[in-house]
Design an enzyme around this catalytic site. Structure first.
Site, PDB file in Angstrom:
ATOM      1  N   TYR A 145      -9.692 -11.529  -6.107  1.00  0.00           N
ATOM      2  CA  TYR A 145      -8.996 -11.368  -7.377  1.00  0.00           C
ATOM      3  C   TYR A 145      -9.298 -12.504  -8.347  1.00  0.00           C
ATOM      4  O   TYR A 145      -9.248 -12.324  -9.560  1.00  0.00           O
ATOM      5  CB  TYR A 145      -7.481 -11.301  -7.146  1.00  0.00           C
ATOM      6  CG  TYR A 145      -7.026 -10.022  -6.481  1.00  0.00           C
ATOM      7  CD1 TYR A 145      -7.063  -8.822  -7.168  1.00  0.00           C
ATOM      8  CD2 TYR A 145      -6.578 -10.028  -5.166  1.00  0.00           C
ATOM      9  CE1 TYR A 145      -6.650  -7.636  -6.554  1.00  0.00           C
ATOM     10  CE2 TYR A 145      -6.161  -8.856  -4.554  1.00  0.00           C
ATOM     11  CZ  TYR A 145      -6.202  -7.669  -5.250  1.00  0.00           C
ATOM     12  OH  TYR A 145      -5.801  -6.510  -4.649  1.00  0.00           O
TER      13      TYR A 145
ATOM     14  N   LYS B 110      -2.324  -1.786   7.745  1.00  0.00           N
ATOM     15  CA  LYS B 110      -3.749  -1.601   7.999  1.00  0.00           C
ATOM     16  C   LYS B 110      -4.125  -2.323   9.295  1.00  0.00           C
ATOM     17  O   LYS B 110      -3.653  -3.423   9.565  1.00  0.00           O
ATOM     18  CB  LYS B 110      -4.552  -2.160   6.818  1.00  0.00           C
ATOM     19  CG  LYS B 110      -5.975  -1.641   6.739  1.00  0.00           C
ATOM     20  CD  LYS B 110      -6.605  -2.051   5.420  1.00  0.00           C
ATOM     21  CE  LYS B 110      -8.001  -1.468   5.268  1.00  0.00           C
ATOM     22  NZ  LYS B 110      -8.612  -1.830   3.985  1.00  0.00           N
TER      23      LYS B 110
ATOM     24  N   HIS C  40      -3.263  -8.836   3.899  1.00  0.00           N
ATOM     25  CA  HIS C  40      -4.720  -8.905   3.980  1.00  0.00           C
ATOM     26  C   HIS C  40      -5.135  -9.511   5.317  1.00  0.00           C
ATOM     27  O   HIS C  40      -4.562 -10.511   5.758  1.00  0.00           O
ATOM     28  CB  HIS C  40      -5.288  -9.760   2.848  1.00  0.00           C
ATOM     29  CG  HIS C  40      -5.354  -9.036   1.537  1.00  0.00           C
ATOM     30  ND1 HIS C  40      -5.391  -9.675   0.320  1.00  0.00           N
ATOM     31  CD2 HIS C  40      -5.405  -7.708   1.258  1.00  0.00           C
ATOM     32  CE1 HIS C  40      -5.456  -8.775  -0.648  1.00  0.00           C
ATOM     33  NE2 HIS C  40      -5.465  -7.582  -0.108  1.00  0.00           N
TER      34      HIS C  40
ATOM     35  N   ARG D 124       0.852  -1.177   0.000  1.00  0.00           N
ATOM     36  CA  ARG D 124       0.000   0.000   0.000  1.00  0.00           C
ATOM     37  C   ARG D 124       0.892   1.233   0.000  1.00  0.00           C
ATOM     38  O   ARG D 124       1.966   1.236   0.616  1.00  0.00           O
ATOM     39  CB  ARG D 124      -0.908   0.010   1.229  1.00  0.00           C
ATOM     40  CG  ARG D 124      -1.829  -1.213   1.341  1.00  0.00           C
ATOM     41  CD  ARG D 124      -2.633  -1.152   2.625  1.00  0.00           C
ATOM     42  NE  ARG D 124      -3.551  -2.283   2.771  1.00  0.00           N
ATOM     43  CZ  ARG D 124      -3.252  -3.410   3.436  1.00  0.00           C
ATOM     44  NH1 ARG D 124      -2.063  -3.533   4.013  1.00  0.00           N
ATOM     45  NH2 ARG D 124      -4.122  -4.386   3.525  1.00  0.00           N
TER      46      ARG D 124
ATOM     47  N   ARG E 260      -0.980  -2.190  -6.761  1.00  0.00           N
ATOM     48  CA  ARG E 260      -1.146  -3.298  -5.813  1.00  0.00           C
ATOM     49  C   ARG E 260      -2.021  -4.387  -6.434  1.00  0.00           C
ATOM     50  O   ARG E 260      -1.705  -5.582  -6.359  1.00  0.00           O
ATOM     51  CB  ARG E 260      -1.769  -2.773  -4.524  1.00  0.00           C
ATOM     52  CG  ARG E 260      -2.082  -3.821  -3.457  1.00  0.00           C
ATOM     53  CD  ARG E 260      -2.554  -3.098  -2.200  1.00  0.00           C
ATOM     54  NE  ARG E 260      -3.127  -3.967  -1.188  1.00  0.00           N
ATOM     55  CZ  ARG E 260      -2.422  -4.627  -0.277  1.00  0.00           C
ATOM     56  NH1 ARG E 260      -1.110  -4.549  -0.275  1.00  0.00           N
ATOM     57  NH2 ARG E 260      -3.019  -5.374   0.637  1.00  0.00           N
TER      58      ARG E 260
ATOM     59  N   HIS F  87      -3.188   2.879  -6.382  1.00  0.00           N
ATOM     60  CA  HIS F  87      -3.506   1.644  -5.663  1.00  0.00           C
ATOM     61  C   HIS F  87      -3.641   0.460  -6.626  1.00  0.00           C
ATOM     62  O   HIS F  87      -3.511  -0.696  -6.211  1.00  0.00           O
ATOM     63  CB  HIS F  87      -4.798   1.818  -4.865  1.00  0.00           C
ATOM     64  CG  HIS F  87      -5.047   0.721  -3.871  1.00  0.00           C
ATOM     65  ND1 HIS F  87      -4.281   0.553  -2.735  1.00  0.00           N
ATOM     66  CD2 HIS F  87      -5.975  -0.273  -3.853  1.00  0.00           C
ATOM     67  CE1 HIS F  87      -4.726  -0.489  -2.053  1.00  0.00           C
ATOM     68  NE2 HIS F  87      -5.754  -1.003  -2.710  1.00  0.00           N
TER      69      HIS F  87
END
Length: 304
Positions: free
Chosen positions: A281, A167, A272, A142, A241, A238
């Site tokens: 994805y 995050k 994640h 990120r 990524r 972004h």
């Protein structure tokens, strides 16, 4: 008798003791407790919770959804103490989450972005943004994580990055490809030569801290100049990524690897929290769906 306001303090104290970061919960839950007590009751009901979630009048449905979610966790805590407190049912005020399809950069487009960044002025700014964008493309980090790296977080001997404030305030290690480590070493030499007395300990800097909004603005300008950004197509920083994640999965699919078995590896590397964020994805990318269909056809000998 314990008041709802006191229960809020106890609830937040307990959650923090369990390791949760709840900085944004204090004011909303205090407001909720005051709303319940102003209604002339000390008992939480689903009806009152829903009414509070829609305040102030005119807020968006997604905001109301977040607010009812905050209350639901608190209501579960209260219900365990006193079953008279109602827990807002799951799905109440829920808003379907529609994630936009990622823009996937080709290898050539990434190289064009880096080449254009190399032309920026002054030289330190050019070196910083070229290396920053290259790191995002090769690691899927990120942008905020990359900009927060300090000199101590970048092990140029071992080729490992330490992400300390990812995050949800989690930490992780990001091993680098040797070519990426070499690029960071070259940048560090140029950076220290061009700026011998920086005002920050950040790894990426232009004398002072590089703000995220500035990095996004530079990226927007470059992609516009390259013709990648149009009235319809809006590639973001972004999306580097997203591109990394999709290319990794695509390579595994083409190599015949067990993609589902490898997903936890990619999920951990990307930082994640939930595996479903990585699983997304697989269905969000037509190329991956096509490769999966081809493998199924080969497996069943064309009998699909």
């Amino acid at each position: 008798m314990t008041t709802l306001a006191e229960h809020v303090e106890d609830y937040l104290r307990l959650r923090r003791a369990l390791g949760f970061t709840l900085g944004g919960y204090d004011d909303p839950l205090a407001s909720f407790a005051a709303y319940i007590e102003a209604a002339g009751t000390g008992t939480v009901t689903a009806e009152l919770a829903e009414a509070w979630a829609w305040l102030p009048v005119g807020i968006k449905p997604i905001t109301a959804s977040y607010r009812i979610g905050w209350v639901r966790g608190f209501a579960r805590y209260l219900h365990a103490i006193d079953p008279a407190h109602e827990i807002p049912p799951p799905g109440l005020l829920s808003v379907p989450r529609r994630r936009p399809a990622p823009y996937l950069y080709s290898h050539e487009q990434v190289q064009d972005v880096l080449a254009r960044a190399r032309q920026l002025q002054p030289p330190l700014r050019a070196a910083t943004y070229e290396t920053l964008f290259g790191l995002l493309a090769t690691t899927g980090m990120r942008v905020g994580e990359a900009l927060a790296l300090t000199r101590h977080d970048v092990a140029l001997v071992d080729g490992i990055l330490t992400i300390r404030h990812a995050k949800f305030n989690r930490m992780r290690l990001v091993p680098l490809h040797p070519s990426t480590t070499d690029a960071l070493r070259r940048y560090a030499l140029v950076r220290d030569h061009l700026c011998r007395d920086p005002r920050t300990d950040r790894f990426f800097h232009i004398g002072g801290v590089v703000e995220r909004r500035d990095a996004e603005h530079v990226f927007l300008t470059i992609t516009t100049q390259l013709g990648l950004r149009t009235a319809i197509v809006h590639p973001r920083i972004h999306d580097l990524r997203h591109t990394f994640a999709v290319r990794t999965l695509t390579d595994w699919q083409r190599d015949g690897s067990d993609v589902h078995a490898m997903l936890p590896v990619l999920s951990t590397y990307l930082g994640h929290i939930e595996p479903k964020n990585t699983n997304w994805y697989l269905s969000a990318t037509p190329e991956l769906m096509q490769l999966a269909a081809e493998r199924l056809e080969q497996h069943f000998g064309g009998r699909l």
